[in-house]
Design a protein around this motif. Sequence first.
Motif, PDB file in Angstrom:
ATOM      1  N   ALA A  32      21.099  -0.837 -10.832  1.00  0.00           N
ATOM      2  CA  ALA A  32      22.046  -0.286  -9.859  1.00  0.00           C
ATOM      3  C   ALA A  32      21.537  -0.566  -8.449  1.00  0.00           C
ATOM      4  N   GLU A  33      22.460  -0.817  -7.560  1.00  0.00           N
ATOM      5  CA  GLU A  33      22.107  -1.163  -6.180  1.00  0.00           C
ATOM      6  C   GLU A  33      21.772   0.073  -5.359  1.00  0.00           C
ATOM      7  N   ASP A  34      20.525   0.275  -5.041  1.00  0.00           N
ATOM      8  CA  ASP A  34      20.039   1.266  -4.085  1.00  0.00           C
ATOM      9  C   ASP A  34      18.590   0.899  -3.799  1.00  0.00           C
ATOM     10  N   GLU A  35      18.422  -0.154  -3.039  1.00  0.00           N
ATOM     11  CA  GLU A  35      17.094  -0.705  -2.797  1.00  0.00           C
ATOM     12  C   GLU A  35      16.226   0.188  -1.927  1.00  0.00           C
ATOM     13  N   ASP A  36      16.815   1.246  -1.332  1.00  0.00           N
ATOM     14  CA  ASP A  36      16.034   2.146  -0.484  1.00  0.00           C
ATOM     15  C   ASP A  36      15.321   3.225  -1.284  1.00  0.00           C
ATOM     16  N   ASP A  37      15.769   3.493  -2.496  1.00  0.00           N
ATOM     17  CA  ASP A  37      15.197   4.575  -3.292  1.00  0.00           C
ATOM     18  C   ASP A  37      14.139   4.014  -4.225  1.00  0.00           C
ATOM     19  N   GLU A  38      12.889   4.277  -3.928  1.00  0.00           N
ATOM     20  CA  GLU A  38      11.785   3.819  -4.769  1.00  0.00           C
ATOM     21  C   GLU A  38      11.327   4.907  -5.731  1.00  0.00           C
ATOM     22  N   GLU A  39      11.948   6.076  -5.679  1.00  0.00           N
ATOM     23  CA  GLU A  39      11.576   7.189  -6.541  1.00  0.00           C
ATOM     24  C   GLU A  39      12.416   7.250  -7.807  1.00  0.00           C
ATOM     25  N   TRP A  40      13.653   6.714  -7.765  1.00  0.00           N
ATOM     26  CA  TRP A  40      14.608   6.804  -8.868  1.00  0.00           C
ATOM     27  C   TRP A  40      15.419   5.520  -8.897  1.00  0.00           C
ATOM     28  N   VAL A  41      15.380   4.812 -10.027  1.00  0.00           N
ATOM     29  CA  VAL A  41      16.132   3.568 -10.170  1.00  0.00           C
ATOM     30  C   VAL A  41      16.890   3.633 -11.493  1.00  0.00           C
ATOM     31  N   GLU A  42      18.164   3.240 -11.462  1.00  0.00           N
ATOM     32  CA  GLU A  42      18.986   3.271 -12.669  1.00  0.00           C
ATOM     33  C   GLU A  42      19.349   1.868 -13.127  1.00  0.00           C
ATOM     34  N   VAL A  43      19.488   1.727 -14.444  1.00  0.00           N
ATOM     35  CA  VAL A  43      19.956   0.499 -15.066  1.00  0.00           C
ATOM     36  C   VAL A  43      21.255   0.853 -15.776  1.00  0.00           C
ATOM     37  N   GLU A  44      22.316   0.108 -15.454  1.00  0.00           N
ATOM     38  CA  GLU A  44      23.641   0.420 -15.984  1.00  0.00           C
ATOM     39  C   GLU A  44      24.039  -0.578 -17.062  1.00  0.00           C
ATOM     40  N   GLY A  45      24.595  -0.039 -18.148  1.00  0.00           N
ATOM     41  CA  GLY A  45      25.034  -0.860 -19.263  1.00  0.00           C
ATOM     42  C   GLY A  45      26.496  -0.609 -19.578  1.00  0.00           C
ATOM     43  N   PRO A  46      26.947  -1.112 -20.710  1.00  0.00           N
ATOM     44  CA  PRO A  46      28.350  -0.964 -21.095  1.00  0.00           C
ATOM     45  C   PRO A  46      28.704   0.484 -21.425  1.00  0.00           C
ATOM     46  N   ARG A  47      29.969   0.787 -21.306  1.00  0.00           N
ATOM     47  CA  ARG A  47      30.522   2.098 -21.669  1.00  0.00           C
ATOM     48  C   ARG A  47      29.797   3.257 -20.988  1.00  0.00           C
ATOM     49  N   GLY A  48      29.356   3.033 -19.764  1.00  0.00           N
ATOM     50  CA  GLY A  48      28.728   4.102 -18.998  1.00  0.00           C
ATOM     51  C   GLY A  48      27.306   4.440 -19.380  1.00  0.00           C
ATOM     52  N   ARG A  49      26.702   3.656 -20.229  1.00  0.00           N
ATOM     53  CA  ARG A  49      25.315   3.926 -20.615  1.00  0.00           C
ATOM     54  C   ARG A  49      24.403   3.683 -19.425  1.00  0.00           C
ATOM     55  N   THR A  50      23.437   4.583 -19.259  1.00  0.00           N
ATOM     56  CA  THR A  50      22.512   4.469 -18.138  1.00  0.00           C
ATOM     57  C   THR A  50      21.115   4.881 -18.571  1.00  0.00           C
ATOM     58  N   LEU A  51      20.140   4.100 -18.163  1.00  0.00           N
ATOM     59  CA  LEU A  51      18.733   4.477 -18.252  1.00  0.00           C
ATOM     60  C   LEU A  51      18.247   4.640 -16.824  1.00  0.00           C
ATOM     61  N   ALA A  52      17.442   5.655 -16.582  1.00  0.00           N
ATOM     62  CA  ALA A  52      16.902   5.862 -15.246  1.00  0.00           C
ATOM     63  C   ALA A  52      15.379   5.919 -15.329  1.00  0.00           C
ATOM     64  N   PHE A  53      14.750   5.593 -14.216  1.00  0.00           N
ATOM     65  CA  PHE A  53      13.298   5.528 -14.138  1.00  0.00           C
ATOM     66  C   PHE A  53      12.874   6.298 -12.903  1.00  0.00           C
ATOM     67  N   GLN A  54      11.959   7.253 -13.103  1.00  0.00           N
ATOM     68  CA  GLN A  54      11.553   8.184 -12.053  1.00  0.00           C
ATOM     69  C   GLN A  54      10.064   8.023 -11.791  1.00  0.00           C
ATOM     70  N   ARG A  55       9.718   7.900 -10.517  1.00  0.00           N
ATOM     71  CA  ARG A  55       8.315   7.694 -10.140  1.00  0.00           C
ATOM     72  C   ARG A  55       7.490   8.968 -10.353  1.00  0.00           C
ATOM     73  N   VAL A  56       6.325   8.771 -10.947  1.00  0.00           N
ATOM     74  CA  VAL A  56       5.285   9.793 -10.986  1.00  0.00           C
ATOM     75  C   VAL A  56       4.255   9.309  -9.983  1.00  0.00           C
ATOM     76  N   ALA A  57       4.183   9.991  -8.847  1.00  0.00           N
ATOM     77  CA  ALA A  57       3.384   9.507  -7.727  1.00  0.00           C
ATOM     78  C   ALA A  57       1.890   9.466  -8.012  1.00  0.00           C
ATOM     79  N   GLU A  58       1.385  10.474  -8.698  1.00  0.00           N
ATOM     80  CA  GLU A  58      -0.057  10.522  -8.949  1.00  0.00           C
ATOM     81  C   GLU A  58      -0.327  10.933 -10.381  1.00  0.00           C
ATOM     82  N   GLY A  59      -1.316  10.336 -10.959  1.00  0.00           N
ATOM     83  CA  GLY A  59      -1.796  10.772 -12.264  1.00  0.00           C
ATOM     84  C   GLY A  59      -0.933  10.399 -13.452  1.00  0.00           C
ATOM     85  N   TYR A  60      -0.102   9.373 -13.309  1.00  0.00           N
ATOM     86  CA  TYR A  60       0.702   8.969 -14.462  1.00  0.00           C
ATOM     87  C   TYR A  60      -0.212   8.574 -15.605  1.00  0.00           C
ATOM     88  N   ARG A  61       0.063   9.104 -16.776  1.00  0.00           N
ATOM     89  CA  ARG A  61      -0.700   8.774 -17.973  1.00  0.00           C
ATOM     90  C   ARG A  61       0.284   8.427 -19.076  1.00  0.00           C
TER      91      ARG A  61
END
Length: 127
Positions: A32-61
């Motif tokens: 999805a187009e929102d190049e300013d948001d580095e904390e949340w990015v979405e991937v759009e698929g058919p029939r409204g399917r969406t996967l989103a990715f959320q930044r964990v700033a520190e300590g991601y394991r």
Amino acid sequence: MAVIELGVTVLDCPDPRALAAFYAEMLGWRVAEDEDDEEWVEVEGPRGRTLAFQRVAEGYRPPSWPGQERPQQLHLDFDVRPADIDEAEAKVIRLGAKLVQPDDGIRDFRVYLDPAGHPFCLCMCER
């Protein structure tokens, strides 16, 4: 229509844009187009399917699959025709996934880790 419907599935990760690019290419979806948001990015698929990715700033394991030191808590299954499984595997590995459990002639799925360490399966099934 149900009162409650599943919305978006969200994966925590250290680099949302990179992980979104991995899944978009893997699935043939679009970021999805929102190049300013580095904390949340979405991937759009058919029939409204969406996967989103959320930044964990520190300590991601990432999960420690198959162990339980850091349980997976969630994994994604993707359907692939049996005749296409080797092609699908080559694609996800080329994109940065790591095979951690091949099918052994008994199982009808293969387990991988995405570039951020989340487990996912390519499941062989006729669609």
